[in-house]
Design an enzyme around this catalytic site. Structure first.
Site, PDB file in Angstrom:
ATOM      1  N   ASP A 231     -88.924 -31.139 100.289  1.00  0.00           N
ATOM      2  CA  ASP A 231     -88.985 -32.589 100.322  1.00  0.00           C
ATOM      3  C   ASP A 231     -87.968 -33.044 101.378  1.00  0.00           C
ATOM      4  OD1 ASP A 231     -89.520 -35.247  99.917  1.00  0.00           O
ATOM      5  OD2 ASP A 231     -89.231 -35.204  97.744  1.00  0.00           O
TER       6      ASP A 231
HETATM    7  C1  BGC Z   1     -90.551 -38.243  98.947  1.00  0.00           C
HETATM    8  C2  BGC Z   1     -91.791 -37.441  99.266  1.00  0.00           C
HETATM    9  C3  BGC Z   1     -92.368 -37.899 100.580  1.00  0.00           C
HETATM   10  C4  BGC Z   1     -91.296 -37.768 101.658  1.00  0.00           C
HETATM   11  C5  BGC Z   1     -91.768 -38.199 103.024  1.00  0.00           C
HETATM   12  C6  BGC Z   1     -89.567 -38.247 100.093  1.00  0.00           C
HETATM   13  O1  BGC Z   1     -88.540 -39.174  99.866  1.00  0.00           O
HETATM   14  O2  BGC Z   1     -89.935 -37.743  97.785  1.00  0.00           O
HETATM   15  O3  BGC Z   1     -92.737 -37.586  98.236  1.00  0.00           O
HETATM   16  O4  BGC Z   1     -93.501 -37.158 100.909  1.00  0.00           O
HETATM   17  O5  BGC Z   1     -90.191 -38.577 101.298  1.00  0.00           O
HETATM   18  O6  BGC Z   1     -91.960 -39.564 103.080  1.00  0.00           O
END
Ligand code: BGC
Length: 729
Positions: A231
């Site tokens: 993530d």
């Molecule tokens: C989130 C993810 C997301 C990523 C990119 C993160 O803060 O937890 O679900 O895909 O950001 O935007």
């Protein structure tokens, strides 16, 4: 590839504004870097679960890049219809491809462990089987376009409070049976091209640095063949991430690459590990649209996708109550709409799960499109009220602090208060009152058990009270539409109104889909995939969410263990307000001839049959649920567990359909953490076919003659501390 090139590929590229050049797909949140010397092109990644999140506009261009906002995942699960969800996936994937993106950062499938998780709207359910099946349906739909889907957030990322640092402590059994199960089903039934590891620590180790999770379980036990990315900004140690089998660090930084190169050069990281990770990524790069030079149109068929979104949204709506047939609305009746959410209808939650859609159809517009007579003066009053408040600094709609691509920050405005004379006047001038109540939540913060969030505000309670009183005294009906991302408290006010429809956050077609169901153009067939408790304290994790110490949690211990959602309510006899699987229709269904194959003896597989007949006057669909009560043996078992589900086709009045469900040994198995085995214990199993988890229409039993070891798996993910587990013994 040189070590430097390898170390570059395993570290992604990131968002605009960082040290990395702006991505050519505006609003994409990352991707893989190009390695020009070797002809490896860049790939692009974009969110998210309710549709593709990219920037709708680009500097210096008049062209727009809107994508379709589909219903939130909780709504999709409530359809209980994998074919509808597969169509949503196909449409989403088409937008991914046509806007020049290679990998969709969705679906998201953490469990609804606690209804206050701010991101639950992005997730499907409290149950792992419906979660896994819905995920697989979506992934198969998305990937049918030749783009990749990413299942996230792996694993046990069930809260937003301190999401980067919280240590989730959970038993191996609860992990295998609940928190990992949806991912296991998705991996085996849809082969997602990517998995996103989560922010949290899992039993002491950051998920992105957790080799047991990412390699031993994911690849070893389940045979996963795709690649794993972190993530965004997760984890602390790039070298540990590489070793754990986290193939790519997102969005990464040049420093991460440098650390990896140094580690290879000074012998701290075996280059073979780096090669393994590079290979996992390249396996998809060579299949990607970017590699194939796919000439994307930047022009997906948004009209066609809007239709898919509208159907899915209507199919996911759940009718909780409909006394005296207050719904469907009658064409000749004049409708008075109350509540600000009739105009500011919420399409979906906020954060990376938001979608930059071209529009959201409000409830007012939806009913107008349907040709319904509305109390226009009242609508004008609400419009004026909203405009007045939105002009005030406190309530101004602003771009998200995370950037315009992340949608808007819409401060909550207080509900408009109408005095009793005013309500009386409107009542006199209309035939039915419809109250729309909205809620929103999003990434980064959890919801709260307070008025205005889980609880209704005093103004909302008063609105329900006064409107119901006025209409009921005049012999007229009142319906409530809940435009929400997750459960709100209903027990204190539900008796006052005649009908309640959970519309969820239905995506951009919100108002049209709500009108479809309110007017009966679509007969509601959605059912809850998440429990509505009587009160928050009835949630089994209420005591330990979001962890300890209270002021700033560092650790959350899943003491409720395997008793999440209806598993808890059914085992410990805690009556919910509306149970898992519950939902009404404008018609009625009769179940008959519920039986199992093989004369009630289990041999590798058993088939469950039921006949479902539409016994009402109008056509409709019914979501059918198969629960099993397993005998206690070495392991205690929840009272019931969902093992299969299905939906009838649209049945005309008096029409029947035979439904069949095959259950194999793995479907029936429980996880024995002592021996690291999935086992089916001997004894009598009761199959319960139901219209909900409490409305069981018939049962059948079968016998398992002797204990079966279904599968031996790795000894992984043991918690480092003793858990004071909830048990029925
Ligand atoms: C989130 C993810 C997301 C990523 C990119 C993160 O803060 O937890 O679900 O895909 O950001 O935007």
């Amino acid at each position: 590839m040189t070590v430097e090139e390898k170390a570059k590929l395993v570290v992604g590229v990131g968002m605009p504004g960082m040290t990395i050049p702006k991505l050519s797909v505006a609003g994409a949140v990352g991707g893989t870097p190009a390695i020009e010397r070797l002809g490896i092109p860049a790939m692009f990644y974009a969110d998210g679960p309710a549709g593709l999140r990219i920037s709708p506009t680009r500097p210096g261009e008049t062209k727009t890049y809107y994508s379709t906002a589909f219903p939130i995942a909780t709504s999709l699960a409530s359809t209980w219809d994998t074919s509808v969800v597969n169509k949503v996936g196909q449409a989403q994937g088409n937008e991914v491809k046509e806007y020049g993106v290679d990998v969709l950062l969705a679906p998201a499938l953490n469990l609804h462990r606690n209804l206050l998780n701010g991101r639950n709207f992005e997730y499907f359910s409290e149950d792992p089987v419906i979660t896994g099946k819905m995920t697989a349906a979506l992934v198969n739909g998305v990937q049918s376009n030749g783009v990749g889907a990413t299942v996230k957030h792996f694993a046990a990322n069930n809260q937003e409070t301190n999401r980067f640092t919280i240590d989730t402590i959970v038993s191996e059994r609860a992990l295998r049976e609940l928190y990992l199960k949806g991912f296991e089903i998705a991996v085996k039934e849809s082969n997602p091209k990517a998995v996103m590891s989560s922010y949290n620590l899992l039993n002491g180790t950051p998920a992105s640095q957790n080799e047991e999770l990412l390699t031993t379980v994911l690849r070893g036990d389940w045979g996963y063949k795709g690649y794993v990315m972190t993530d965004w900004f997760a984890g602390t140690d790039p070298v540990a991430q590489m070793k754990a089998g986290n193939d790519q660090i997102m969005p990464g930084s040049p420093q991460s690459s440098d650390k990896i190169v140094d580690a290879v050069k000074n012998g701290k990281l075996d280059e073979a590990i780096l090669d393994r990770n590079v290979k996992n990524i390249l396996n998809f790069v060579v299949e990607s649209p970017s590699f194939k030079n796919y000439a994307h149109s930047d022009n997906p068929d948004l009209d066609a996708h809007a239709k898919v979104a509208r159907q899915a949204a209507a199919d996911g709506m759940v009718l909780l109550k409909n006394d005296y047939k207050a719904l469907p609305l009658k064409k000749e009746n004049k409708i008075a709409l109350f509540g600000t959410a009739q105009i500011e209808t919420v399409k979906g939650g906020t954060g990376s799960g938001d979608v930059n859609a071209a529009y959201t159809v409000s409830v007012v517009d939806g009913l107008k499109h349907g040709g319904y007579k509305l109390h226009d003066e009242l609508i004008s009053e609400y419009n004026d009220y909203i405009s007045e408040l939105r002009a005030m600094d406190e309530y101004k709609i602003k771009p998200s602090p995370w950037g315009e691509d992340f949608g808007k920050v819409i401060p909550v405005i207080p509900e408009k208060v109408l005095n009793t004379e005013h309500i009386e006047k409107i009542q006199n001038e209309s035939d039915i009152g419809v109250i729309v109540i909205g809620r929103n939540s999003g990434e980064g913060v959890d919801r709260q058990n307070v008025k205005g969030d889980y609880l209704l505000t005093d103004a909302e309670q008063e609105m329900i009270e006064n409107i119901s009183k006025a209409y009921h005294e005049a012999g007229k009906k009142v319906a409530v539409v809940l435009n929400i991302g997750g459960p709100v408290e209903v027990a204190s006010w539900r008796d006052k109104v005649d009908s309640i429809l959970v519309a969820w956050q239905p995506g951009q077609e919100a108002g049209d889909a709500i009108a479809d169901v309110l007017t009966g153009a679509v007969n509601p067939s959605g059912k809850l995939a998440t429990t509505f408790p009587v009160q928050y304290s009835d949630v089994p994790s209420a005591e330990n969410f979001p962890g300890t110490p209270e002021e700033n949690p560092t650790q959350v211990v899943y003491e409720e263990d395997i008793y999440v959602g209806y598993r808890y309510h059914s085992t410990f006899n805690v009556k919910p307000a509306y149970e898992f699987g519950y939902g009404l229709s404008y018609t009625s269904f009769d179940y008959s001839n519920i039986r199992v194959s093989n004369g009630g003896t289990f041999k590798d597989e058993i088939t469950v049959f039921t006949n479902v007949k539409n016994t009402g006057a109008i056509s409709g669909k019914e979501a059918v649920q198969v629960y099993v009560t397993a005998p206690d043996g070495k392991l205690e078992k929840p009272e019931i567990e969902l093992k299969a589900f299905g939906k009838t086709k649209e049945l005309n009045a008096n029409q029947s359909q035979l439904l069949k469900f095959d259950l194999n040994a793995k479907d029936l198995a429980s996880y024995d953490e002592e021996n690291d085995q999935w086992i089916v214990e001997k004894g009598t199993y009761t199959v319960k076919v139901g219209a909900s988890s409490e409305n069981i229409k018939g049962t059948a039993t079968f016998k398992v003659a002797k204990d079966i070891v279904v599968e031996e798996v790795s000894n992984s993910l043991e918690p480092q501390v003793e858990i004071n587990k909830l048990t029925k013994n």
